[in-house]
Design a protein around this motif. Structure first.
Motif, mmCIF file in Angstrom:
data_model
loop_
_atom_site.group_PDB
_atom_site.id
_atom_site.type_symbol
_atom_site.label_atom_id
_atom_site.label_comp_id
_atom_site.label_asym_id
_atom_site.label_seq_id
_atom_site.Cartn_x
_atom_site.Cartn_y
_atom_site.Cartn_z
ATOM 1 N N MET A 129 -95.183 9.993 -82.671
ATOM 2 C CA MET A 129 -94.771 10.841 -83.797
ATOM 3 C C MET A 129 -95.751 11.989 -83.989
ATOM 4 O O MET A 129 -95.355 13.120 -84.271
ATOM 5 C CB MET A 129 -94.661 10.009 -85.080
ATOM 6 N N SER A 130 -97.024 11.708 -83.818
ATOM 7 C CA SER A 130 -98.037 12.756 -83.940
ATOM 8 C C SER A 130 -97.832 13.824 -82.878
ATOM 9 O O SER A 130 -97.920 15.021 -83.163
ATOM 10 C CB SER A 130 -99.431 12.139 -83.827
ATOM 11 N N LYS B 188 -102.104 14.954 -89.983
ATOM 12 C CA LYS B 188 -101.430 14.386 -91.161
ATOM 13 C C LYS B 188 -100.381 13.367 -90.744
ATOM 14 O O LYS B 188 -100.229 12.328 -91.381
ATOM 15 C CB LYS B 188 -100.767 15.488 -91.993
ATOM 16 N N VAL B 189 -99.660 13.664 -89.671
ATOM 17 C CA VAL B 189 -98.645 12.737 -89.168
ATOM 18 C C VAL B 189 -99.313 11.409 -88.816
ATOM 19 O O VAL B 189 -98.860 10.339 -89.234
ATOM 20 C CB VAL B 189 -97.916 13.334 -87.942
ATOM 21 N N ALA B 190 -100.401 11.478 -88.061
ATOM 22 C CA ALA B 190 -101.116 10.265 -87.644
ATOM 23 C C ALA B 190 -101.695 9.519 -88.840
ATOM 24 O O ALA B 190 -101.644 8.289 -88.896
ATOM 25 C CB ALA B 190 -102.216 10.623 -86.650
ATOM 26 N N ALA C 80 -92.878 7.592 -92.676
ATOM 27 C CA ALA C 80 -94.032 8.169 -93.372
ATOM 28 C C ALA C 80 -94.615 9.321 -92.570
ATOM 29 O O ALA C 80 -94.965 10.369 -93.129
ATOM 30 C CB ALA C 80 -95.100 7.087 -93.612
ATOM 31 N N ALA C 81 -94.688 9.152 -91.277
ATOM 32 C CA ALA C 81 -95.207 10.207 -90.411
ATOM 33 C C ALA C 81 -94.314 11.442 -90.471
ATOM 34 O O ALA C 81 -94.803 12.575 -90.532
ATOM 35 C CB ALA C 81 -95.312 9.696 -88.972
ATOM 36 N N ALA C 82 -93.012 11.233 -90.498
ATOM 37 C CA ALA C 82 -92.068 12.353 -90.515
ATOM 38 C C ALA C 82 -92.062 13.089 -91.845
ATOM 39 O O ALA C 82 -91.747 14.278 -91.902
ATOM 40 C CB ALA C 82 -90.664 11.852 -90.188
ATOM 41 N N ARG C 83 -92.437 12.434 -92.908
ATOM 42 C CA ARG C 83 -92.392 13.050 -94.231
ATOM 43 C C ARG C 83 -93.558 13.991 -94.496
ATOM 44 O O ARG C 83 -93.627 14.589 -95.559
ATOM 45 C CB ARG C 83 -92.363 11.974 -95.306
ATOM 46 N N MET D 81 -87.693 11.863 -81.645
ATOM 47 C CA MET D 81 -88.671 10.815 -81.336
ATOM 48 C C MET D 81 -88.398 9.572 -82.190
ATOM 49 O O MET D 81 -88.509 8.440 -81.702
ATOM 50 C CB MET D 81 -90.100 11.323 -81.561
ATOM 51 N N MET D 82 -88.018 9.776 -83.444
ATOM 52 C CA MET D 82 -87.674 8.639 -84.304
ATOM 53 C C MET D 82 -86.501 7.861 -83.712
ATOM 54 O O MET D 82 -86.515 6.620 -83.711
ATOM 55 C CB MET D 82 -87.337 9.119 -85.717
#
Length: 134
Positions: free
Chosen positions: A24-25, A35-37, A107-110, A123-124
């Motif tokens: 996701m990162s 922030k994603v990580a 959470a990573a996507a938000r 990726m999700m």
């Protein structure tokens, strides 16, 4: 019934979970991959149950490769393997693991304003498909 995971089992779960956050990162590199990580990692370390105990630490010594493709080649099969392993040994923990990963990638996507980018959304879908392939 007490569930005992081998060190290899734990490494598979950690590689799958922490690798999903890494994917996701990488997919969110156009924005803020840090922030994603961070958001994905917080979700993983907030897990409960057996899964929570295993995911408190990131895997050590794992070489994810030099490209997103190499990372995906390791992580996506590890997600499926982790689900298979948990379905055999602890079906409730398989559900816990799946929901933990879904929360982490959401959470990573938000971290981006509005909807996830097309790259992150794709990726999700890949991560979810790997979870559901078990």
């Amino acid at each position: 019934m007490s569930i005992t995971l081998t060190d290899q089992d734990k490494l598979t779960l950690r590689t799958a979970a922490w690798g999903a956050v890494s994917l996701m990162s990488a997919a969110g590199a156009a924005g803020s991959p840090h922030k994603v990580a961070t958001h994905g990692s917080i979700a993983l370390t907030s897990a409960t149950g057996l899964v929570g105990h295993v995911l408190t630490k990131a895997p050590k010594g794992v070489k994810y490769g030099k490209s997103v493709a190499e990372l995906a080649d390791q992580v996506l099969p590890a997600l499926t393997a982790a689900m298979n392993l948990l379905k055999q040994q602890a079906p409730a923990e398989a559900d816990n693991f799946r929901s933990t990963i879904i929360v982490a990638i959401e959470a990573a996507a938000r971290t981006h304003q509005g909807e996830p980018s097309p790259t992150m959304a794709d990726m999700m879908r890949k991560i979810t498909a790997a979870l559901d392939a078990a």
